[in-house]
Design a protein around this motif. Structure first.
Motif, PDB file in Angstrom:
ATOM      1  N   LEU A   1       0.889  -1.375  -0.038  1.00 53.52           N
ATOM      2  CA  LEU A   1       0.009   0.154   0.161  1.00 53.52           C
ATOM      3  C   LEU A   1       0.950   1.260  -0.020  1.00 53.52           C
ATOM      4  O   LEU A   1       0.590   2.359  -0.619  1.00 53.52           O
ATOM      5  N   THR A   2       1.945   1.333   0.698  1.00 59.54           N
ATOM      6  CA  THR A   2       2.862   2.309   0.712  1.00 59.54           C
ATOM      7  C   THR A   2       3.366   2.534  -0.568  1.00 59.54           C
ATOM      8  O   THR A   2       3.544   3.839  -1.047  1.00 59.54           O
ATOM      9  N   GLY A   3       3.819   1.657  -1.254  1.00 61.69           N
ATOM     10  CA  GLY A   3       4.208   1.893  -2.686  1.00 61.69           C
ATOM     11  C   GLY A   3       3.244   2.368  -3.701  1.00 61.69           C
ATOM     12  O   GLY A   3       3.645   3.381  -4.550  1.00 61.69           O
TER      13      GLY A   3
ATOM     14  N   LEU B   1      14.402   7.703  -5.825  1.00 62.61           N
ATOM     15  CA  LEU B   1      14.338   6.450  -5.602  1.00 62.61           C
ATOM     16  C   LEU B   1      13.721   6.172  -3.974  1.00 62.61           C
ATOM     17  O   LEU B   1      13.838   6.790  -2.991  1.00 62.61           O
ATOM     18  N   VAL B   2      12.493   5.780  -4.359  1.00 61.56           N
ATOM     19  CA  VAL B   2      11.481   5.290  -2.880  1.00 61.56           C
ATOM     20  C   VAL B   2      11.417   3.873  -2.690  1.00 61.56           C
ATOM     21  O   VAL B   2      11.218   3.025  -3.274  1.00 61.56           O
ATOM     22  N   TRP B   3      12.224   3.809  -1.472  1.00 63.30           N
ATOM     23  CA  TRP B   3      12.271   2.290  -0.891  1.00 63.30           C
ATOM     24  C   TRP B   3      11.134   1.996  -0.069  1.00 63.30           C
ATOM     25  O   TRP B   3      11.259   2.227   1.397  1.00 63.30           O
ATOM     26  N   ALA B   4      10.041   1.520  -0.535  1.00 64.61           N
ATOM     27  CA  ALA B   4       8.703   1.215   0.141  1.00 64.61           C
ATOM     28  C   ALA B   4       8.876  -0.275   0.754  1.00 64.61           C
ATOM     29  O   ALA B   4       8.101  -0.721   1.287  1.00 64.61           O
TER      30      ALA B   4
ATOM     31  N   GLY C   1      10.483   4.354   2.871  1.00 64.92           N
ATOM     32  CA  GLY C   1       9.176   4.200   2.943  1.00 64.92           C
ATOM     33  C   GLY C   1       8.379   4.253   4.403  1.00 64.92           C
ATOM     34  O   GLY C   1       7.629   3.344   4.400  1.00 64.92           O
ATOM     35  N   ALA C   2       8.836   5.101   4.951  1.00 67.75           N
ATOM     36  CA  ALA C   2       8.133   5.222   6.610  1.00 67.75           C
ATOM     37  C   ALA C   2       8.255   4.146   7.100  1.00 67.75           C
ATOM     38  O   ALA C   2       7.261   3.491   7.270  1.00 67.75           O
TER      39      ALA C   2
END
Length: 410
Positions: free
Chosen positions: A11-13, A243-246, A379-380
């Protein structure tokens, strides 16, 4: 930068992809290592019925996550948010999902450290002792090694001192931040209405996630499933992109040269039954007695049937589990008849952080920030609640894309 690469299709991604598009990104890739998007939000489906593990739902129409998904055509159905809890001495509390213990004293002391043990030591003994028993029953480890943030997934972030003067307690919560953080009053006792309404996706979670995929493709997001992204490769190829590392951050430690933290693996057993229940739907009850094995019962509808999921700290079954479930629901309006067992599973859940993990995650963030600057969006990883995750991820993504909060909101 308008190119965004997102690792992790939970869901975060998914939300990161929608937000990146709203912020003006024109080249977005979403990479998921498994066959489908959704992560922990995607339940197993058997004979058209969702075997939900955990109690996941969305807020009312003001919920920013729901609002974002609705802008892409996803639909939600509101319901009356009903829940309760059972504490030692057969203390059943409606409209409160936390523990309630006999205690008139609301004197608190400031925490002296970051552990769950330190947090629980803030309470008077009448609250502290049963909380410690519960946490040991649930986790089975030294609480001084567990970070205090574990109080939220344990559902003990706030406790209700049954027997305290309500006016004094309400005033303390209004004027003392520590009291507001640690103490609770069931909503029906002081007129709070902030969580009276909640919502679930129309058609269930598989339908929601199929709809998310369709909406992402419609806005040009390139979805790559069954695609395990190497941390070293992702960090090496970041030039010119965000770059989003979720995904789970554990693989990043070695790639970034940061020691891997000591983790707290905890497996839970989950059992899903067909059921008949005459009370409110959906409905969940938390068990804080530290007795039996079942720590939560969640009753919901799927495929036109009523299902009941029992989450347990250890393997259970047969008459013992049935007795546990009925005991949890005994104090609430509604009659239960358990039907056939539809599913059983034992899975690890990585939702309880150790003190070491929180410290190492901070070190990992700092290392990657020094190396990549705002182009790297974590990603929190630490927050448990999806609302907190969304706010943290949204702020980092806004900074990475150079978008002001006002422009992002528009």
């Amino acid at each position: 930068m308008s190119r965004v690469k997102i690792v992790g299709g939970g869901l975060t991604g998914i939300l990161a992809a929608f937000q990146a598009h709203a912020m003006g990104a024109t080249d977005i890739e979403l990479h998921e290592r498994f066959d489908n998007l959704g992560g922990v939000a995607l339940p197993d489906v058997r004979n058209g019925l969702e075997m939900r593990e955990g109690c996941i739902y969305f807020g009312p129409s003001t919920d920013p996550i729901r609002a974002l998904l609705e802008t892409h055509g996803l639909e939600f159905q509101d319901f009356d948010n009903r829940f309760g809890s059972l504490s030692p001495g057969e203390v059943y509390i409606e409209d409160f999902g936390g523990p309630g213990f006999a205690c008139a004293d609301i004197t608190l002391t400031a925490p002296v450290g970051p552990s769950l043990a330190d947090r629980l030591d803030c309470y008077p003994a009448a609250l502290r002792d049963p909380l410690v028993r519960y946490a040991h029953w649930h986790l089975g480890c030294d609480l001084s090694t567990v970070h205090e943030s574990a109080a939220t997934p344990l559902a003990i972030n706030r406790s209700y001192p049954v027997g305290a003067d309500l006016e004094t307690l309400a005033e303390a919560k209004k004027t003392d931040p520590l009291a507001n953080e640690l103490l609770a009053i069931p909503r029906h006792l002081w007129g709070h209405t902030n969580n009276l309404q909640a919502s679930l996706p129309v058609g269930g979670f598989p339908a929601l996630l199929r709809g998310c995929r369709k909406a992402l493709e419609a806005i040009g997001v390139a979805i790559h499933e069954r695609d395990l992204v190497s941390p070293r490769q992702a960090l090496a190829e970041h030039a010119g992109e965000v770059l989003v590392w979720a995904a789970n951050p554990t693989p990043l430690f070695k790639a970034a040269g940061v020691p891997v933290p000591r983790l707290l693996p905890k497996s839970f057993a989950t059992y899903t039954f067909e059921a008949r229940w005459t009370g409110a739907l959906p409905f969940y009850v938390q068990n804080f007695t530290a007795e039996g094995s079942c720590f939560r019962v969640y009753i919901y509808e799927s495929g036109g049937k009523t299902l009941l999921t029992a989450e347990c700290v250890a393997e259970d079954g047969g008459d013992e589990l049935s007795w546990d479930i009925h005991r949890l629901l005994k104090g609430f309006e509604g009659d239960l008849t358990l039907g056939d067992l539809l599913a059983a599973s034992i899975k690890p859940r990585w939702i309880y952080h150790t003190v070491d993990a929180i410290q190492r995650l901070a070190q990992l963030r700092a290392t990657l920030s020094d190396r990549l600057g705002p182009a790297f969006v974590p990603g929190a990883w630490e927050p448990y609640a999806k609302g907190e995750k969304f706010v943290e991820m949204d702020a980092a993504l806004s900074a990475a894309l150079g978008v002001s909060k006002a422009k992002a909101a528009a």
